[in-house]
Design an enzyme around this catalytic site. Structure first.
Site, PDB file in Angstrom:
ATOM      1  N   ARG A 235     -34.637 -38.880  23.553  1.00 25.39           N
ATOM      2  CA  ARG A 235     -35.059 -38.597  22.158  1.00 25.39           C
ATOM      3  C   ARG A 235     -36.565 -38.395  22.008  1.00 25.39           C
ATOM      4  O   ARG A 235     -37.108 -38.510  20.907  1.00 25.39           O
ATOM      5  CB  ARG A 235     -34.593 -39.682  21.195  1.00 25.39           C
TER       6      ARG A 235
ATOM      7  N   GLU B 127     -45.003 -23.216  10.828  1.00 28.28           N
ATOM      8  CA  GLU B 127     -44.917 -21.775  10.570  1.00 28.28           C
ATOM      9  C   GLU B 127     -44.209 -21.429   9.266  1.00 28.28           C
ATOM     10  O   GLU B 127     -43.270 -20.646   9.233  1.00 28.28           O
ATOM     11  CB  GLU B 127     -44.251 -21.051  11.759  1.00 28.28           C
TER      12      GLU B 127
ATOM     13  N   LYS C  54     -45.157 -25.567  20.215  1.00 25.96           N
ATOM     14  CA  LYS C  54     -43.887 -24.827  20.233  1.00 25.96           C
ATOM     15  C   LYS C  54     -43.311 -24.935  21.633  1.00 25.96           C
ATOM     16  O   LYS C  54     -43.968 -24.553  22.616  1.00 25.96           O
ATOM     17  CB  LYS C  54     -44.115 -23.349  19.901  1.00 25.96           C
TER      18      LYS C  54
ATOM     19  N   HIS D  73     -45.195 -10.384  29.134  1.00 29.10           N
ATOM     20  CA  HIS D  73     -45.261 -10.665  27.699  1.00 29.10           C
ATOM     21  C   HIS D  73     -46.518 -10.046  27.063  1.00 29.10           C
ATOM     22  O   HIS D  73     -46.442  -9.354  26.042  1.00 29.10           O
ATOM     23  CB  HIS D  73     -45.237 -12.180  27.507  1.00 29.10           C
TER      24      HIS D  73
ATOM     25  N   ASN E  50     -48.218 -14.078  15.604  1.00 30.78           N
ATOM     26  CA  ASN E  50     -47.209 -13.188  16.187  1.00 30.78           C
ATOM     27  C   ASN E  50     -47.579 -11.720  16.015  1.00 30.78           C
ATOM     28  O   ASN E  50     -46.711 -10.852  16.130  1.00 30.78           O
ATOM     29  CB  ASN E  50     -45.840 -13.468  15.564  1.00 30.78           C
TER      30      ASN E  50
ATOM     31  N   LYS F  69     -56.625 -20.951  17.269  1.00 30.13           N
ATOM     32  CA  LYS F  69     -55.227 -21.400  17.252  1.00 30.13           C
ATOM     33  C   LYS F  69     -55.129 -22.823  16.709  1.00 30.13           C
ATOM     34  O   LYS F  69     -54.229 -23.135  15.919  1.00 30.13           O
ATOM     35  CB  LYS F  69     -54.595 -21.306  18.642  1.00 30.13           C
TER      36      LYS F  69
ATOM     37  N   ARG G 240     -49.245 -19.426  10.272  1.00 32.86           N
ATOM     38  CA  ARG G 240     -49.001 -19.466  11.720  1.00 32.86           C
ATOM     39  C   ARG G 240     -48.309 -18.189  12.214  1.00 32.86           C
ATOM     40  O   ARG G 240     -48.461 -17.802  13.368  1.00 32.86           O
ATOM     41  CB  ARG G 240     -48.192 -20.717  12.107  1.00 32.86           C
TER      42      ARG G 240
ATOM     43  N   HIS H 274     -45.973  -9.143  18.201  1.00 35.33           N
ATOM     44  CA  HIS H 274     -44.855  -9.772  18.922  1.00 35.33           C
ATOM     45  C   HIS H 274     -43.490  -9.256  18.467  1.00 35.33           C
ATOM     46  O   HIS H 274     -42.542  -9.296  19.243  1.00 35.33           O
ATOM     47  CB  HIS H 274     -44.905 -11.298  18.754  1.00 35.33           C
TER      48      HIS H 274
ATOM     49  N   GLU I 282     -53.528 -11.672  24.382  1.00 37.98           N
ATOM     50  CA  GLU I 282     -53.488 -12.747  23.369  1.00 37.98           C
ATOM     51  C   GLU I 282     -54.911 -13.092  22.898  1.00 37.98           C
ATOM     52  O   GLU I 282     -55.112 -13.469  21.743  1.00 37.98           O
ATOM     53  CB  GLU I 282     -52.793 -13.995  23.927  1.00 37.98           C
TER      54      GLU I 282
ATOM     55  N   HIS J 287     -41.504  -8.210  21.453  1.00 38.25           N
ATOM     56  CA  HIS J 287     -40.237  -8.819  21.888  1.00 38.25           C
ATOM     57  C   HIS J 287     -39.147  -7.753  22.021  1.00 38.25           C
ATOM     58  O   HIS J 287     -38.291  -7.837  22.912  1.00 38.25           O
ATOM     59  CB  HIS J 287     -39.791  -9.911  20.895  1.00 38.25           C
TER      60      HIS J 287
HETATM   61  P1  NAD Z   1     -45.450 -17.645  33.557  1.00 36.11           P
HETATM   62  O1  NAD Z   1     -45.450 -19.036  33.162  1.00 36.11           O
HETATM   63  O2  NAD Z   1     -44.192 -17.036  34.063  1.00 36.11           O
HETATM   64  O3  NAD Z   1     -46.601 -17.426  34.639  1.00 36.11           O
HETATM   65  C1  NAD Z   1     -46.775 -16.143  35.199  1.00 36.11           C
HETATM   66  C2  NAD Z   1     -46.759 -16.195  36.736  1.00 36.11           C
HETATM   67  O4  NAD Z   1     -48.030 -16.671  37.183  1.00 36.11           O
HETATM   68  C3  NAD Z   1     -45.719 -17.135  37.307  1.00 36.11           C
HETATM   69  O5  NAD Z   1     -45.160 -16.556  38.464  1.00 36.11           O
HETATM   70  C4  NAD Z   1     -46.549 -18.376  37.673  1.00 36.11           C
HETATM   71  O6  NAD Z   1     -46.013 -19.125  38.713  1.00 36.11           O
HETATM   72  C5  NAD Z   1     -47.833 -17.744  38.094  1.00 36.11           C
HETATM   73  N1  NAD Z   1     -49.011 -18.600  37.987  1.00 36.11           N
HETATM   74  C6  NAD Z   1     -49.295 -19.471  36.996  1.00 36.11           C
HETATM   75  N2  NAD Z   1     -50.520 -19.977  37.153  1.00 36.11           N
HETATM   76  C7  NAD Z   1     -51.015 -19.432  38.283  1.00 36.11           C
HETATM   77  C8  NAD Z   1     -52.254 -19.547  38.945  1.00 36.11           C
HETATM   78  N3  NAD Z   1     -53.255 -20.288  38.447  1.00 36.11           N
HETATM   79  N4  NAD Z   1     -52.426 -18.858  40.095  1.00 36.11           N
HETATM   80  C9  NAD Z   1     -51.444 -18.053  40.571  1.00 36.11           C
HETATM   81  N5  NAD Z   1     -50.270 -17.872  39.967  1.00 36.11           N
HETATM   82  C10 NAD Z   1     -50.058 -18.551  38.821  1.00 36.11           C
HETATM   83  O7  NAD Z   1     -45.945 -16.690  32.349  1.00 36.11           O
HETATM   84  P2  NAD Z   1     -47.045 -16.879  31.205  1.00 36.11           P
HETATM   85  O8  NAD Z   1     -47.522 -15.510  30.903  1.00 36.11           O
HETATM   86  O9  NAD Z   1     -48.030 -17.928  31.513  1.00 36.11           O
HETATM   87  O10 NAD Z   1     -46.187 -17.427  29.981  1.00 36.11           O
HETATM   88  C11 NAD Z   1     -45.181 -16.638  29.392  1.00 36.11           C
HETATM   89  C12 NAD Z   1     -44.265 -17.560  28.617  1.00 36.11           C
HETATM   90  O11 NAD Z   1     -45.008 -18.211  27.598  1.00 36.11           O
HETATM   91  C13 NAD Z   1     -43.110 -16.855  27.933  1.00 36.11           C
HETATM   92  O12 NAD Z   1     -41.915 -17.527  28.229  1.00 36.11           O
HETATM   93  C14 NAD Z   1     -43.447 -16.952  26.445  1.00 36.11           C
HETATM   94  O13 NAD Z   1     -42.290 -17.030  25.646  1.00 36.11           O
HETATM   95  C15 NAD Z   1     -44.241 -18.234  26.401  1.00 36.11           C
HETATM   96  N6  NAD Z   1     -45.158 -18.353  25.272  1.00 36.11           N
HETATM   97  C16 NAD Z   1     -45.072 -19.475  24.507  1.00 36.11           C
HETATM   98  C17 NAD Z   1     -45.940 -19.638  23.439  1.00 36.11           C
HETATM   99  C18 NAD Z   1     -45.914 -20.907  22.648  1.00 36.11           C
HETATM  100  O14 NAD Z   1     -46.586 -20.991  21.625  1.00 36.11           O
HETATM  101  N7  NAD Z   1     -45.190 -21.909  23.094  1.00 36.11           N
HETATM  102  C19 NAD Z   1     -46.898 -18.660  23.151  1.00 36.11           C
HETATM  103  C20 NAD Z   1     -46.954 -17.521  23.956  1.00 36.11           C
HETATM  104  C21 NAD Z   1     -46.069 -17.365  25.023  1.00 36.11           C
HETATM  105  N1  GLY Z   2     -47.611 -18.187  19.902  1.00 38.05           N
HETATM  106  C1  GLY Z   2     -47.245 -18.318  18.539  1.00 38.05           C
HETATM  107  C2  GLY Z   2     -47.390 -19.712  17.982  1.00 38.05           C
HETATM  108  O1  GLY Z   2     -47.758 -20.616  18.672  1.00 38.05           O
HETATM  109  O2  GLY Z   2     -47.132 -19.916  16.832  1.00 38.05           O
END
Ligand code: NAD
Ligand code: GLY
Length: 359
Positions: free
Chosen positions: A119, A235, A141, A263, A243, A225, A239, A246, A183, A250
């Site tokens: 939980r 949101e 998020k 992304h 996006n 942010k 907030r 996005h 971003e 998406h």
């Molecule tokens: P990811 O986490 O897949 O990382 C990209 C690649 O880089 C992976 O293969 C990873 O292993 C590699 N990597 C990471 N750090 C590294 C480093 N320092 N050196 C070498 N390789 C490295 O992708 P991402 O772009 O970081 O994140 C995308 C995800 O984030 C999506 O799932 C998206 O939905 C999510 N996201 C969430 C929010 C939120 O607010 N929670 C906001 C934006 C995106």
């Molecule tokens: N990346 C969008 C949010 O955090 O709201």
């Protein structure tokens, strides 16, 4: 080391930024009162897992390690269950702090595990991609993907600390790095014209990963942010500005199949579409749109979207989480540096798609 705060009352937390922070035992210890479970992926483990675990154990924190498959395709319920199983097998209790070491995939999935394990347990974000350092690690998020939609299963759960080790970006592949820049550009467009101008002046330094420029870009992005999240954690209003690009982005990711475009690449083309749409509605001028296109192109990011046809785009976009009763709500630019959210008639969106979705 620089420090910001996400001001959320009793759930407020610091964002610390600097090189070498994953070795900073005292800083980690201060936010991890009992034991730790470091969650990471197969690709990141050989790079940084040993160092952070050594720092934690050196500070007297009992630490276990959980290594998951890498990438967006692993952001699933099956991978989440691997985390729960490891925590249960090692008898981790409610005082265990999860430590998310990796990009947005590890951060989102670990955050959701922390929101739900027994939980809810605390967690710390240690983002290692530029995208995660400027966006996904801040704001609470958390999510996994469902076969029917990206990020459709999740929770709001704020971390106790975001620890951004800027030196980890040295190993990030170029394409991932540029994807994160999308971003960063987003923050200038939605909230800060001065930052947008700074980005135009310092893009070459950022592309060269100049430490000073990078630290400034990360701090500015995180502070924007943090302010938006503090004002609208769940949101219900501003907030959604985060996006920008996005909704189109998406649709591009889903239409091509996840992983084809990164992304940030999809968001980049989506921001061009959002700028074009804003101009069609009379909010910004064509010179503003050209300015957006120029900066995104200079960052090596796509400025044209794939051509799926307007009907497919609109169908994909109706599934967006911002849609209400099937009406797609778009993040638009009232002017550069100021965002708004509103529905737009399909015919106007189709005109934008005819201009931007030409790839
Ligand atoms: P990811 O986490 O897949 O990382 C990209 C690649 O880089 C992976 O293969 C990873 O292993 C590699 N990597 C990471 N750090 C590294 C480093 N320092 N050196 C070498 N390789 C490295 O992708 P991402 O772009 O970081 O994140 C995308 C995800 O984030 C999506 O799932 C998206 O939905 C999510 N996201 C969430 C929010 C939120 O607010 N929670 C906001 C934006 C995106
Ligand atoms: N990346 C969008 C949010 O955090 O709201």
């Amino acid at each position: 080391m620089d420090e910001l705060r996400v001001e959320l009352g009793e759930r407020a937390y610091p964002i610390v930024v600097g090189p070498g922070l994953i070795d900073d035992a005292a800083r980690l210890r201060a936010s991890i009162p009992a034991s730790a479970a470091v969650v990471t992926s197969e690709r990141i483990a050989p790079l940084y897992l040993g160092r952070i675990s050594a720092a934690l154990r050196g500070a007297g924190v009992p630490t276990i390690e959980i290594v998951l498959p890498d990438g967006e395709s692993a952001k699933t319920a099956a991978t989440l269950e691997m985390v729960y199983s490891a925590l249960l097998e090692k008898r981790c209790d409610r005082k265990t702090t999860l430590v998310a070491l990796g990009g947005g995939v590890v951060g989102d999935l670990t955050g959701f595990a922390a929101a739900t394990y027994q939980r809810g347990v605390p967690y710390v974000q240690v983002p290692t991609t530029l995208l995660a350092q400027v966006d996904s690690s801040v704001g609470g998020k958390t999510a996994i993907n469902h076969p029917l939609g990206k990020n459709m299963i999740g929770a709001f759960h704020q971390p106790n600390l975001v620890l951004i080790d800027t030196a980890t970006l040295a190993s990030l592949p170029e394409r991932e790095y540029r994807s994160g820049l999308a971003e960063v550009i987003k923050y200038g467009l939605i909230d800060d014209l001065d930052f947008l101008a700074w980005l135009e002046g310092h893009l070459d330094a950022l592309l060269a990963r100049d430490a000073q420029a990078l630290t400034h870009a990360i701090l500015r992005s995180c502070s924007i942010k943090a302010r938006i999240v503090a004002a609208d954690e769940r949101e219900s209003g501003m907030r959604a500005w985060l996006n920008l690009g996005h909704t189109f982005g998406h649709a591009i990711e889903a239409g091509l199949g996840y992983g084809e475009w990164l992304h940030g690449e999809a968001v980049a083309a989506g921001m061009v579409a959002a700028a074009d749409l804003s101009a069609r509605l009379g909010y910004i001028g064509t010179a503003d749109v050209e300015r957006v296109v120029r900066l995104i192109a200079r960052a090596g990011l796509p400025v044209a979207a794939p051509n799926f046809g307007p009907d497919r785009y609109l169908g994909l976009m109706r599934g967006d989480k911002k849609s209400e009763a099937g009406a797609i709500r778009y993040v638009l630019l009232t002017r550069l540096g100021v965002a708004r959210v509103e529905p737009v008639a399909d015919a106007i969106v189709a005109a934008t798609l005819a201009t931007v979705a030409t790839g």
